[in-house]
Design an enzyme around this catalytic site. Structure first.
Site, PDB file in Angstrom:
ATOM      1  N   MET A 233      41.711  37.349  36.068  1.00  0.00           N
ATOM      2  CA  MET A 233      40.857  36.174  35.907  1.00  0.00           C
ATOM      3  C   MET A 233      41.464  34.958  36.590  1.00  0.00           C
ATOM      4  SD  MET A 233      38.018  34.971  34.953  1.00  0.00           S
ATOM      5  CE  MET A 233      37.169  36.046  33.792  1.00  0.00           C
ATOM      6  N   GLY A 234      41.462  35.008  37.926  1.00  0.00           N
ATOM      7  CA  GLY A 234      41.838  33.842  38.717  1.00  0.00           C
ATOM      8  C   GLY A 234      40.584  33.079  39.119  1.00  0.00           C
ATOM      9  N   ARG A 235      40.674  32.351  40.222  1.00  0.00           N
ATOM     10  CA  ARG A 235      39.530  31.540  40.656  1.00  0.00           C
ATOM     11  C   ARG A 235      38.326  32.417  41.003  1.00  0.00           C
ATOM     12  NH1 ARG A 235      44.028  29.098  43.078  1.00  0.00           N
ATOM     13  NH2 ARG A 235      44.418  26.941  42.402  1.00  0.00           N
ATOM     14  N   ILE A 236      38.583  33.539  41.679  1.00  0.00           N
ATOM     15  CA  ILE A 236      37.469  34.418  42.041  1.00  0.00           C
ATOM     16  C   ILE A 236      36.871  35.038  40.784  1.00  0.00           C
ATOM     17  CG2 ILE A 236      36.800  36.488  43.315  1.00  0.00           C
ATOM     18  CD1 ILE A 236      39.070  35.827  45.304  1.00  0.00           C
TER      19      ILE A 236
ATOM     20  N   ARG B  82      42.565  45.120  46.006  1.00  0.00           N
ATOM     21  CA  ARG B  82      43.373  45.905  46.930  1.00  0.00           C
ATOM     22  C   ARG B  82      43.261  47.375  46.533  1.00  0.00           C
ATOM     23  NH1 ARG B  82      43.146  41.961  49.416  1.00  0.00           N
ATOM     24  NH2 ARG B  82      44.772  40.735  50.435  1.00  0.00           N
TER      25      ARG B  82
ATOM     26  N   GLU C 263      43.584  51.501  55.190  1.00  0.00           N
ATOM     27  CA  GLU C 263      42.471  50.858  55.886  1.00  0.00           C
ATOM     28  C   GLU C 263      42.740  50.810  57.388  1.00  0.00           C
ATOM     29  OE1 GLU C 263      41.732  47.062  54.065  1.00  0.00           O
ATOM     30  OE2 GLU C 263      41.120  47.953  52.170  1.00  0.00           O
TER      31      GLU C 263
ATOM     32  N   HIS D  50      36.097  46.088  53.733  1.00  0.00           N
ATOM     33  CA  HIS D  50      36.952  44.947  53.369  1.00  0.00           C
ATOM     34  C   HIS D  50      36.356  43.637  53.906  1.00  0.00           C
ATOM     35  CE1 HIS D  50      41.334  43.903  52.187  1.00  0.00           C
ATOM     36  NE2 HIS D  50      40.517  42.898  51.927  1.00  0.00           N
TER      37      HIS D  50
END
Length: 316
Positions: A155-158, A234, A263, A282
């Site tokens: 639960m960060g900014r994104i 990720r 990737e 991505h």
């Protein structure tokens, strides 16, 4: 002599124009792939600044080959492709591009959630291939999003931005984070509880030693058979073999993946063979406006470093 800036992938002219008057800008001339390893090691010998992309592995060997290097600026919010201990040892600044991509990545996260829940890509293929013969009562049925429970891991900014979008759909939002947050209309849950209760689990945590492989066979077994796993963080956070087995055995309803451990993901990867997996290359921050803003932050970091100003967005 102008300081030399080496850029590992071709960027738009407008992104580098501001540096070209004061710096000697050298750039790999392919916009699709980064400079090969041998070319990178060759170019950093003279470089004072290195402008990198997420696929570039910037490790001790690179720092050893770059005696004049003062800054590495990474075109991403993540920086697990850079050895920070080696950077610190060689007294090199490392910067990233946080904040500017928050809303864009949240948009993509919710778009991927919706596409997975409503089988958008699968339905599109059905129409284009001519498989769609008629309307049927249970044809292409998906999962409800409105009113469902969303679990956010990281639960960060994104995460906060995704939660705001979910609330617009009337979703019940749970979150799990290393530290608890004071957030309105969002409830903290232990990881196991979040996995058990959520209809959609969205992974937004950084890839660290602590989070690597954190969603494995045991964790997937806790999820509802009707649930969807969405990963835009990720690839290494999820055990891809365990995810494949869970989806194949219908122990999990679907998955939406913007990231993979390797990737580009190999075309013969087992996950790509499953119809209940929606995959993207991505593209979490991939809008014109956001990518140009990220590049502007990188260019500003380089200029600040050489002009004696405070370097923003340092991670080392």
């Amino acid at each position: 002599m102008k300081p030399i800036v080496y850029i590992t992938q071709k960027l738009p002219d407008e992104a580098v124009a501001g540096l070209q008057q004061s710096y000697e800008v050298r750039m790999w001339e392919d916009a699709e792939t980064s400079a090969p390893r041998e070319e990178l090691l060759k170019q950093v010998k003279d470089a004072q600044a290195l402008w990198t992309m997420l696929p570039d592995q910037i490790d001790e060997e690179v720092f050893e080959a770059a005696p004049n290097l003062k800054i590495v600026t990474n075109l991403a919010v993540g920086y697990n492709n850079i050895d920070l201990e080696a950077a610190h040892k060689h007294k090199v600044f490392v910067t990233n591009t946080p904040d500017v991509l928050t809303e864009t990545t949240a948009d993509l996260t919710f778009a991927l959630l919706l596409a997975t829940a409503r089988r958008i890509v699968e339905a599109d293929r059905t129409v284009r291939s001519g498989e769609w013969k008629s309307w049927s009562p249970m044809g292409m049925t998906g999962q409800n999003v409105g009113g469902a429970t969303l679990g956010i891991i990281g639960m960060g900014r994104i995460g906060e931005a995704v939660a705001r979008r979910a609330q617009g759909f009337g979703m019940n939002v749970l979150y799990h984070n290393r530290t608890r947050r004071s957030l309105e209309d969002v409830k903290y849950a232990a990881l196991d509880d979040l996995l058990k209760e959520s209809d959609f689990v969205v992974i937004l945590t950084p890839l660290t030693e602590e989070t690597k492989g954190m969603i494995g066979e045991r964790e997937l077994s806790l999820m509802k058979e009707s649930a969807c796993l969405i990963n835009v963080a990720r690839g290494g956070i999820v055990d891809e073999t365990a995810l494949y087995e869970a989806l194949k055995a219908n122990k999990l309803w679907g998955a939406g993946l913007d990231v993979f451990e390797q990737e580009p993901v190999p075309t013969d990867h087992p996950l790509l063979s499953l119809p209940n997996v929606t995959v993207l290359p991505h593209i979490g921050s991939a809008t014109v406006q956001t990518r140009l803003a990220m590049m502007a932050m990188n260019a500003e970091a380089i200029a600040s470093c050489f002009e004696g100003r405070s370097v923003k967005n340092r991670v080392c």
